[in-house]
Design a protein around this motif. Sequence first.
Motif, PDB file in Angstrom:
ATOM      1  N   PHE A 235       0.834  -1.205   0.000  1.00  0.00           N
ATOM      2  CA  PHE A 235       0.000   0.000   0.000  1.00  0.00           C
ATOM      3  C   PHE A 235       0.871   1.258   0.000  1.00  0.00           C
ATOM      4  O   PHE A 235       0.620   2.205  -0.761  1.00  0.00           O
ATOM      5  CB  PHE A 235      -0.929  -0.004   1.211  1.00  0.00           C
ATOM      6  N   ARG A 272      -3.986   9.963   0.689  1.00  0.00           N
ATOM      7  CA  ARG A 272      -4.452   8.632   1.041  1.00  0.00           C
ATOM      8  C   ARG A 272      -4.465   8.503   2.562  1.00  0.00           C
ATOM      9  O   ARG A 272      -3.792   9.258   3.268  1.00  0.00           O
ATOM     10  CB  ARG A 272      -3.543   7.557   0.436  1.00  0.00           C
ATOM     11  N   ASP A 289      -9.587   2.087  -2.742  1.00  0.00           N
ATOM     12  CA  ASP A 289      -8.212   1.626  -2.587  1.00  0.00           C
ATOM     13  C   ASP A 289      -7.257   2.717  -2.098  1.00  0.00           C
ATOM     14  O   ASP A 289      -6.046   2.495  -2.028  1.00  0.00           O
ATOM     15  CB  ASP A 289      -7.688   1.028  -3.888  1.00  0.00           C
ATOM     16  N   PHE A 292      -6.237   2.132   3.856  1.00  0.00           N
ATOM     17  CA  PHE A 292      -5.747   0.832   4.317  1.00  0.00           C
ATOM     18  C   PHE A 292      -5.818   0.818   5.827  1.00  0.00           C
ATOM     19  O   PHE A 292      -5.511   1.822   6.490  1.00  0.00           O
ATOM     20  CB  PHE A 292      -4.302   0.629   3.847  1.00  0.00           C
TER      21      PHE A 292
END
Length: 411
Positions: A235, A272, A289, A292
């Motif tokens: 990731f 992210r 996506d 995480f």
Amino acid sequence: MRVLLSTYGSRGDVEPLVALAVRLRELGAEVRVCAPPDEDFARRLAGVGVPLVPVGPSARALTKSGAAPSSLPRRAAELIAGQFETVTAAAEGCDVLVATGMMPAAAGALSVAEKLGIRSVSVTFQQLTLPAPHRPPLAYPGRPFPPEVTDNRVLWDLDARSVNALFGEALNTNRASFGLPPVDDVRDYVVGDRPWLATDPALDPWRETPDLDVVQTGAWTLPDERPLPADLVAFLDAGTPPVYVGFGSMPMGAAEDAAQVAIEAIRAQGRRALVGRGWADLALIDGQDDCFAVGEANHQALFGRVAAVVHHGGAGTTTTATRAGAPQVVVPQATDQPYWAARVADLGIGVAHDGPAPAFESLSAALRTALTPEVRVRAREVAATVRTDGTTVAAKLLLDMVGQEGAPRSG
């Protein structure tokens, strides 16, 4: 030399003892640790080959129980009784006992050392429990200070009375069963005349006071060589550095709301998100996506790969993020965490969020500041000043203490 490290508390109370235990063993000492019986504590200590002597109930269960402040004396009495029973057996044959964690547990452990006639030292991982005339004490839950009282010395006197009211009867009942005299001032008994402060001087400078001879050793951290999980590495490698959000051992009653607010605020900055589950069991809010979720991981390695760290302001997490040079947004939940949030803001290495429950707007504003190039540069500058020798300093002090003749009590 045989050393017993005794604590009761959350991960932030146990992890420093793991680090000190490893350093002591490297110097030839035999070490065991008394700590809560939680599985993650047992696993962490087993991973470095240090025996755990479980004491008291699960710290995680106690933290998440949401017990009323009125139950504190009862719970403290149970902790103290457990210390007398368990620590007495664990400390047999030891040369020195290091006591830290919740005050009633530390009082019990120090009483055991007194009974057995072994040296002891009292340690804190934040300075707010050390009486100092330049700042007020923390108030115990359910026992607020009178709003009209502003003199710090008077407030510290009131704090001593609160500690005695909460813990004095239980402590002295157990001491009497051991043939020990009663303690008139529980707080002063635990703090002693020469307490140790295991924090970094750059992050947490101690201001000298006339009544205490404080020994600041530096923070107790263990170089973490554990690799990051493969899926986490994948990731991290798949895009720009994410923003990490996690609240460690804090229960975060509205965990689902906290996760949603954090992820949406992070996304609004074009970043992210990396969500640390922690004791709040934070989880992802959808299947995109760009997010995480991670459980136990090497924060030393991880924080060096993120754009910023959003956290609760525990001493350990604050120190690790500072050493990694990661900009921080601190969302303090309780006890000493507002202090660490203020230190991060004062040093210019991040932002102190106002209040424990972030909204999308407030967290977004904090992230916008933390993610600026100026804060990133400042965070790296401060990281270079953080000491890494805290466990070495503490271990050598203990070795010297055992080699000296004189009174058993150091702190």
